[in-house]
Design a protein around this motif. Sequence first.
Motif, PDB file in Angstrom:
ATOM      1  N   VAL A  41       0.862  -1.179   0.000  1.00 20.61           N
ATOM      2  CA  VAL A  41       0.000   0.000   0.000  1.00 20.61           C
ATOM      3  C   VAL A  41       0.901   1.232   0.000  1.00 20.61           C
ATOM      4  CG1 VAL A  41      -1.652   1.375   1.337  1.00 20.61           C
ATOM      5  CG2 VAL A  41      -1.896  -1.111   1.254  1.00 20.61           C
ATOM      6  N   LEU A  42       0.591   2.188  -0.864  1.00 14.79           N
ATOM      7  CA  LEU A  42       1.227   3.508  -0.823  1.00 14.79           C
ATOM      8  C   LEU A  42       0.154   4.465  -0.354  1.00 14.79           C
ATOM      9  CD1 LEU A  42       3.393   5.620  -1.348  1.00 14.79           C
ATOM     10  CD2 LEU A  42       2.631   5.698  -3.740  1.00 14.79           C
ATOM     11  N   ASP A  43       0.329   5.006   0.848  1.00 19.61           N
ATOM     12  CA  ASP A  43      -0.652   5.908   1.430  1.00 19.61           C
ATOM     13  C   ASP A  43      -0.127   7.333   1.379  1.00 19.61           C
ATOM     14  OD1 ASP A  43      -1.984   7.500   3.653  1.00 19.61           O
ATOM     15  OD2 ASP A  43      -3.209   5.686   3.586  1.00 19.61           O
ATOM     16  N   THR A  44      -0.870   8.199   0.712  1.00 24.41           N
ATOM     17  CA  THR A  44      -0.451   9.595   0.584  1.00 24.41           C
ATOM     18  C   THR A  44      -1.360  10.549   1.357  1.00 24.41           C
ATOM     19  OG1 THR A  44      -1.772   9.907  -1.423  1.00 24.41           O
ATOM     20  CG2 THR A  44       0.508   9.176  -1.715  1.00 24.41           C
ATOM     21  N   LEU A  45      -2.293  10.005   2.150  1.00 25.44           N
ATOM     22  CA  LEU A  45      -3.268  10.868   2.813  1.00 25.44           C
ATOM     23  C   LEU A  45      -2.791  11.381   4.163  1.00 25.44           C
ATOM     24  CD1 LEU A  45      -6.617   9.131   1.865  1.00 25.44           C
ATOM     25  CD2 LEU A  45      -5.527  11.120   0.821  1.00 25.44           C
ATOM     26  N   ASP A  46      -2.932  10.565   5.199  1.00 23.37           N
ATOM     27  CA  ASP A  46      -2.602  11.022   6.545  1.00 23.37           C
ATOM     28  C   ASP A  46      -2.408   9.821   7.457  1.00 23.37           C
ATOM     29  OD1 ASP A  46      -5.203  10.109   7.197  1.00 23.37           O
ATOM     30  OD2 ASP A  46      -6.060  12.109   6.988  1.00 23.37           O
ATOM     31  N   GLY A  47      -2.083  10.098   8.706  1.00 25.77           N
ATOM     32  CA  GLY A  47      -1.821   9.031   9.661  1.00 25.77           C
ATOM     33  C   GLY A  47      -3.000   8.108   9.895  1.00 25.77           C
ATOM     34  N   ALA A  48      -4.212   8.659   9.932  1.00 27.47           N
ATOM     35  CA  ALA A  48      -5.406   7.822  10.147  1.00 27.47           C
ATOM     36  C   ALA A  48      -5.586   6.854   8.982  1.00 27.47           C
ATOM     37  CB  ALA A  48      -6.644   8.699  10.311  1.00 27.47           C
ATOM     38  N   SER A  49      -5.378   7.335   7.785  1.00 25.62           N
ATOM     39  CA  SER A  49      -5.497   6.479   6.610  1.00 25.62           C
ATOM     40  C   SER A  49      -4.405   5.407   6.611  1.00 25.62           C
ATOM     41  CB  SER A  49      -5.417   7.325   5.337  1.00 25.62           C
ATOM     42  OG  SER A  49      -5.460   6.514   4.200  1.00 25.62           O
ATOM     43  N   ALA A  50      -3.168   5.814   6.944  1.00 31.87           N
ATOM     44  CA  ALA A  50      -2.069   4.852   6.994  1.00 31.87           C
ATOM     45  C   ALA A  50      -2.339   3.780   8.049  1.00 31.87           C
ATOM     46  CB  ALA A  50      -0.751   5.570   7.272  1.00 31.87           C
ATOM     47  N   THR A  51      -2.889   4.180   9.187  1.00 35.62           N
ATOM     48  CA  THR A  51      -3.217   3.225  10.246  1.00 35.62           C
ATOM     49  C   THR A  51      -4.283   2.243   9.762  1.00 35.62           C
ATOM     50  OG1 THR A  51      -2.653   4.825  11.956  1.00 35.62           O
ATOM     51  CG2 THR A  51      -4.077   2.991  12.616  1.00 35.62           C
ATOM     52  N   GLY A  55      -4.637  -2.628   8.041  1.00 40.39           N
ATOM     53  CA  GLY A  55      -5.628  -3.694   7.986  1.00 40.39           C
ATOM     54  C   GLY A  55      -5.823  -4.292   6.604  1.00 40.39           C
ATOM     55  N   ALA A  56      -5.296  -3.642   5.573  1.00 40.28           N
ATOM     56  CA  ALA A  56      -5.400  -4.166   4.210  1.00 40.28           C
ATOM     57  C   ALA A  56      -4.252  -5.092   3.859  1.00 40.28           C
ATOM     58  CB  ALA A  56      -5.431  -3.004   3.213  1.00 40.28           C
ATOM     59  N   LEU A  57      -3.193  -5.088   4.672  1.00 40.88           N
ATOM     60  CA  LEU A  57      -1.976  -5.808   4.320  1.00 40.88           C
ATOM     61  C   LEU A  57      -2.050  -7.307   4.577  1.00 40.88           C
ATOM     62  CD1 LEU A  57       0.761  -3.405   5.730  1.00 40.88           C
ATOM     63  CD2 LEU A  57       0.067  -3.699   3.336  1.00 40.88           C
ATOM     64  N   ALA A  58      -1.423  -8.036   3.667  1.00 41.17           N
ATOM     65  CA  ALA A  58      -1.212  -9.470   3.858  1.00 41.17           C
ATOM     66  C   ALA A  58       0.001  -9.656   4.757  1.00 41.17           C
ATOM     67  CB  ALA A  58      -0.955 -10.133   2.503  1.00 41.17           C
ATOM     68  N   PHE A  59       0.248 -10.875   5.182  1.00 39.64           N
ATOM     69  CA  PHE A  59       1.436 -11.183   5.965  1.00 39.64           C
ATOM     70  C   PHE A  59       2.675 -10.740   5.187  1.00 39.64           C
ATOM     71  CE2 PHE A  59       4.950 -13.981   7.157  1.00 39.64           C
ATOM     72  CZ  PHE A  59       4.987 -13.735   8.511  1.00 39.64           C
ATOM     73  N   ASN A  60       3.573 -10.040   5.860  1.00 41.47           N
ATOM     74  CA  ASN A  60       4.792  -9.478   5.263  1.00 41.47           C
ATOM     75  C   ASN A  60       4.500  -8.392   4.231  1.00 41.47           C
ATOM     76  OD1 ASN A  60       6.890 -10.571   6.696  1.00 41.47           O
ATOM     77  ND2 ASN A  60       7.149 -12.321   5.331  1.00 41.47           N
ATOM     78  N   ALA A  62       3.817  -4.567   2.740  1.00 42.49           N
ATOM     79  CA  ALA A  62       4.558  -3.324   2.941  1.00 42.49           C
ATOM     80  C   ALA A  62       3.630  -2.125   2.869  1.00 42.49           C
ATOM     81  CB  ALA A  62       5.653  -3.197   1.887  1.00 42.49           C
ATOM     82  N   LEU A  63       3.825  -1.197   3.780  1.00 36.80           N
ATOM     83  CA  LEU A  63       3.095   0.068   3.780  1.00 36.80           C
ATOM     84  C   LEU A  63       4.109   1.193   3.651  1.00 36.80           C
ATOM     85  CD1 LEU A  63       0.549   1.858   4.258  1.00 36.80           C
ATOM     86  CD2 LEU A  63       1.115   1.761   6.693  1.00 36.80           C
ATOM     87  N   ALA A  64       4.011   1.949   2.576  1.00 38.12           N
ATOM     88  CA  ALA A  64       4.822   3.160   2.405  1.00 38.12           C
ATOM     89  C   ALA A  64       3.873   4.333   2.598  1.00 38.12           C
ATOM     90  CB  ALA A  64       5.458   3.194   1.026  1.00 38.12           C
ATOM     91  N   PHE A  65       4.310   5.319   3.387  1.00 33.35           N
ATOM     92  CA  PHE A  65       3.426   6.441   3.665  1.00 33.35           C
ATOM     93  C   PHE A  65       4.165   7.751   3.465  1.00 33.35           C
ATOM     94  CE2 PHE A  65       5.387   5.114   7.575  1.00 33.35           C
ATOM     95  CZ  PHE A  65       5.782   6.289   8.179  1.00 33.35           C
ATOM     96  N   ILE A  66       3.390   8.761   3.073  1.00 27.91           N
ATOM     97  CA  ILE A  66       3.932  10.087   2.814  1.00 27.91           C
ATOM     98  C   ILE A  66       3.288  11.122   3.721  1.00 27.91           C
ATOM     99  CG2 ILE A  66       4.105  11.929   1.085  1.00 27.91           C
ATOM    100  CD1 ILE A  66       4.194   9.687  -1.042  1.00 27.91           C
ATOM    101  N   GLY A  67       1.978  11.036   3.901  1.00 28.67           N
ATOM    102  CA  GLY A  67       1.231  12.084   4.581  1.00 28.67           C
ATOM    103  C   GLY A  67       1.189  11.998   6.087  1.00 28.67           C
ATOM    104  N   SER A  81       3.230  -8.938  10.528  1.00 27.29           N
ATOM    105  CA  SER A  81       4.636  -8.609  10.319  1.00 27.29           C
ATOM    106  C   SER A  81       4.827  -7.626   9.168  1.00 27.29           C
ATOM    107  CB  SER A  81       5.426  -9.895  10.064  1.00 27.29           C
ATOM    108  OG  SER A  81       6.800  -9.636  10.065  1.00 27.29           O
ATOM    109  N   PRO A  82       4.237  -6.423   9.282  1.00 21.86           N
ATOM    110  CA  PRO A  82       4.314  -5.476   8.174  1.00 21.86           C
ATOM    111  C   PRO A  82       5.698  -4.839   8.036  1.00 21.86           C
ATOM    112  CG  PRO A  82       3.326  -4.405  10.045  1.00 21.86           C
ATOM    113  CD  PRO A  82       3.538  -5.862  10.432  1.00 21.86           C
ATOM    114  N   SER A  83       5.993  -4.446   6.838  1.00 20.03           N
ATOM    115  CA  SER A  83       7.198  -3.674   6.559  1.00 20.03           C
ATOM    116  C   SER A  83       6.741  -2.228   6.368  1.00 20.03           C
ATOM    117  CB  SER A  83       7.858  -4.211   5.284  1.00 20.03           C
ATOM    118  OG  SER A  83       8.998  -3.467   4.969  1.00 20.03           O
ATOM    119  N   ILE A  84       7.257  -1.331   7.205  1.00 19.99           N
ATOM    120  CA  ILE A  84       6.790   0.058   7.224  1.00 19.99           C
ATOM    121  C   ILE A  84       7.879   0.955   6.641  1.00 19.99           C
ATOM    122  CG2 ILE A  84       5.917   1.915   8.691  1.00 19.99           C
ATOM    123  CD1 ILE A  84       4.160  -0.609   8.675  1.00 19.99           C
TER     124      ILE A  84
END
Length: 162
Positions: A41-51, A55-60, A62-67, A81-84
């Motif tokens: 997931v690439l999240d460009t919105l905000d912390g609430a959206s990134a949080t 819940g959308a991630l599969a095991f292992n 990755a969540l990349a966030f900007i906002g 076991s997410p990769s942040i």
Amino acid sequence: MRAVRALGADEVIDYRAAGDPDAVAAAARALTPQGRGVDAVLDTLDGASATANLGALAFNGALAFIGGRPDLSAMPGFTISPSIHEVSLGAAYSAGTARDRADLATMLTEMLELVAAGRLDARVAETVPLDAVPAAYAQLARGHQAGKLVCDVAGSAVAAAS
């Protein structure tokens, strides 16, 4: 959604239509076999959206966030076991070393060469003159911008007066 499909997405979830970040995460899981979740997931919105996107991630996954940073305490430990990954290029100047800044400059040079060669689409949505920058920033602040807004300094009245 058409723009995202043109980039190669097989499935698209319109976060505005979904209603809230938790609904987006649920929709992502519903699109995957046995609800396993998505790999990235690439999240460009905000912390609430990134949080919520945790819940959308599969095991292992990755969540990349900007906002904004996700609240990792909202997720039970030892589950997926997410990769942040925090995307913060400006940190090379505030917390990095001279080598970090040189690496960033090298990456920018390579990226600009790809754009110049037509091998990377910069996705410019609109080019605005310098005097329109405040309105362009207001447009960006409202969100939902598809593509980059570029300032044409050379064609502006300020540049011409110099």
